[in-house]
Write a protein that holds these residues in place. Structure first.
Motif, PDB file in Angstrom:
ATOM      1  N   GLY A 188     -11.172   1.144  -0.440  1.00 51.71           N
ATOM      2  CA  GLY A 188     -11.368   1.324  -1.740  1.00 51.71           C
ATOM      3  C   GLY A 188     -11.126   2.923  -2.307  1.00 51.71           C
ATOM      4  N   PRO A 189     -12.213   3.426  -2.883  1.00 50.33           N
ATOM      5  CA  PRO A 189     -11.513   4.603  -3.841  1.00 50.33           C
ATOM      6  C   PRO A 189     -12.576   5.292  -2.557  1.00 50.33           C
TER       7      PRO A 189
ATOM      8  N   VAL B 200      -2.517   7.175  -8.643  1.00 50.01           N
ATOM      9  CA  VAL B 200      -3.682   8.474  -8.115  1.00 50.01           C
ATOM     10  C   VAL B 200      -3.539  10.101  -8.829  1.00 50.01           C
ATOM     11  N   TYR B 201      -4.863  10.487  -8.953  1.00 52.91           N
ATOM     12  CA  TYR B 201      -5.268  11.311  -9.799  1.00 52.91           C
ATOM     13  C   TYR B 201      -6.130  13.035  -9.974  1.00 52.91           C
TER      14      TYR B 201
ATOM     15  N   TYR C  35      -9.161  14.455  -5.725  1.00 52.04           N
ATOM     16  CA  TYR C  35      -7.325  13.702  -6.145  1.00 52.04           C
ATOM     17  C   TYR C  35      -8.438  12.128  -6.441  1.00 52.04           C
ATOM     18  N   VAL C  36      -8.559  11.270  -6.572  1.00 48.99           N
ATOM     19  CA  VAL C  36      -8.674  10.350  -6.744  1.00 48.99           C
ATOM     20  C   VAL C  36      -7.516   9.247  -6.894  1.00 48.99           C
ATOM     21  N   ASN C  37      -7.603   8.210  -5.904  1.00 50.65           N
ATOM     22  CA  ASN C  37      -7.191   6.523  -5.766  1.00 50.65           C
ATOM     23  C   ASN C  37      -7.444   5.865  -6.587  1.00 50.65           C
TER      24      ASN C  37
ATOM     25  N   PRO D 121      -2.731   2.093  -3.626  1.00 51.24           N
ATOM     26  CA  PRO D 121      -2.749   2.735  -2.440  1.00 51.24           C
ATOM     27  C   PRO D 121      -4.295   2.439  -2.426  1.00 51.24           C
ATOM     28  N   GLY D 122      -4.214   1.804  -1.605  1.00 47.31           N
ATOM     29  CA  GLY D 122      -6.198   1.656  -1.265  1.00 47.31           C
ATOM     30  C   GLY D 122      -6.265   2.281  -0.087  1.00 47.31           C
TER      31      GLY D 122
END
Length: 414
Positions: free
Chosen positions: A365-366, A385-386, A376-378, A406-407
């Motif tokens: 998961g994220p 990706v942020y 960074y957050v997927n 991108p899990g």
């Protein structure tokens, strides 16, 4: 990729880069005002900090390792250049961990090793940043639940049966996966390389004893400390943190002597609300861990205190450390910032996760990865990706569009 104007500076200013690199080289030479050290091609003696096959840089060379749990596709996102490189697929990978350079894609059969090609060498009074080629190293024998920990010299692989194999990290860097040796006995939780030794817990899950080995596997110390139901570990500048049912143990080395100090919760904590897996910025002494479904533990290793921060439903959490906010990715799909000292909710991003509240919350998961200036957050479902500037009210600095889901995500270069 769609970087904003105010994102992490990707092209370096040439004059600033040259100046910084010159100062770094002069600082490592041991001779004030000596100027840059010669490169390996200019001198028969390699300069201090030199790593064969790598290029030294003036700042962190952060990269994200990314994996798609459904297809097995994997990528490496270079956060300096913004480029994405395809790497060998890893079918059936369910978990991705890293030691700061190597990524370990965990499957039911083994752990596939990818050299992320970026890392930091910390000499205490100064650091070196390196970048090199990204490459597939091979596989380490490891079951799905194996825990892998490293320092600059050795990588320890502890299986679910508690048996631990040691690998030469220099050989991994050269593409080899031949084991050095296997430690005797079994261990509860990961064996953690630290201070040129190995910190482990021997015994069973109900009562494990802190044990310290040398690199040859010889037992050299048994600090008077036990850990009931060990869960989670982390290496900090203050020592190794081991999560236990009543809080944590801090194992430290000073002048060759190892001690273990208890950091209790200070209250009775139900098992489902105990810290079981720590996240933190590399080099930081502030750790985070979910405290049940709607709260996060923050462990300040320096002050040896636990703080419970009430939040919304937690998907992932992390923090950069002292003075930085607690970052919590919640089920509404947004990243939230909390003041650790007061517990006050301070900031929030827009919704980052596509289909918020519907995705998995396990290892595929994220995640929230944190370095010295960004988080960074997927977004698995959104294939994105942020990059978040956590020092600027959680401003979305850049977003990166991908051709995979991108899990799985882990950051190298730290």
């Amino acid at each position: 990729m769609d970087p904003t104007v105010r994102g992490r500076a990707t092209p370096w200013a040439p004059a600033a880069l040259v100046l910084t690199a010159t100062l770094l080289a002069a600082g490592c030479s041991g001779q004030p005002g000596a100027g840059p050290e010669p490169t390996a091609t200019e001198s028969s003696a390699a300069p201090h900090g030199y790593v064969e096959g790598a290029r030294e840089a003036a700042e962190e060379q952060s990269r994200l390792l990314l994996g798609d749990p459904d297809t097995g596709a994997s990528r490496v996102l270079d956060l300096v250049t913004g480029e994405v490189q395809e790497t060998a697929p890893v079918p059936d990978a369910t978990r991705l961990t890293t030691d700061g350079r190597f990524g370990f894609y965990h499957t039911a059969r083994d752990a596939r090793v990818v050299d992320g090609g970026s890392w930091t060498v910390d000499h205490g009074d100064h650091v070196h940043y390196y970048r090199a080629a990204i490459r597939d190293v091979g596989a380490l024998p490891a079951d799905h639940g194996a825990e892998i920990r490293s320092d600059a010299a050795v990588t320890a692989v502890t299986g679910r049966d508690g048996r631990t194999g040691l690998y030469d990290r220099t050989e991994l860097a050269q593409g080899g996966t031949r084991p050095l040796r296997t430690l005797g006995g079994t261990h509860a939780g990961a064996v953690v390389p630290y201070a040129e030794h190995l910190v482990a817990l021997t015994g069973d899950d109900d009562s494990a004893q802190v044990t310290v080995y040398d690199r040859e596997g010889g037992r050299v110390a048994t600090p008077d400390a036990t850990c009931v139901r060990p869960r989670g570990d982390a290496v900090t500048r203050r020592g190794v943190v081991l999560g236990c049912a009543d809080g944590a143990l801090l194992v430290r080395a000073e002048n060759g002597t190892f001690t273990a100090d208890r950091i209790p919760y200070g209250r009775d904590v139900p098992e489902k609300e105990r810290a079981a897996a720590f996240r933190h910025r590399a080099g930081s002494d502030t750790l985070t861990a979910p405290a049940g479904e709607r709260a996060v533990w923050v462990l300040d290793v320096t002050d040896r205190t636990w703080t419970r921060v009430e939040t919304g439903p937690v998907l992932a959490a992390n923090t950069a450390g002292e003075g930085a906010p607690l970052l919590v990715l919640e089920s509404d799909g947004a990243l939230h910032g909390y003041d650790i000292a007061t517990g006050r909710h301070a900031s929030r991003t827009k919704t980052l996760l596509t289909g918020a509240g519907e995705g998995p919350t396990d290892a595929s998961g994220p995640a929230v990865e944190v370095d010295r200036s960004r988080a960074y957050v997927n977004d698995r479902a959104g294939r994105r990706v942020y990059e978040i500037d956590y020092n600027d009210d959680l401003r979305v600095a850049r977003s990166f569009d991908l051709d995979i889901e991108p899990g799985l995500m882990a950051e190298t270069g730290r």
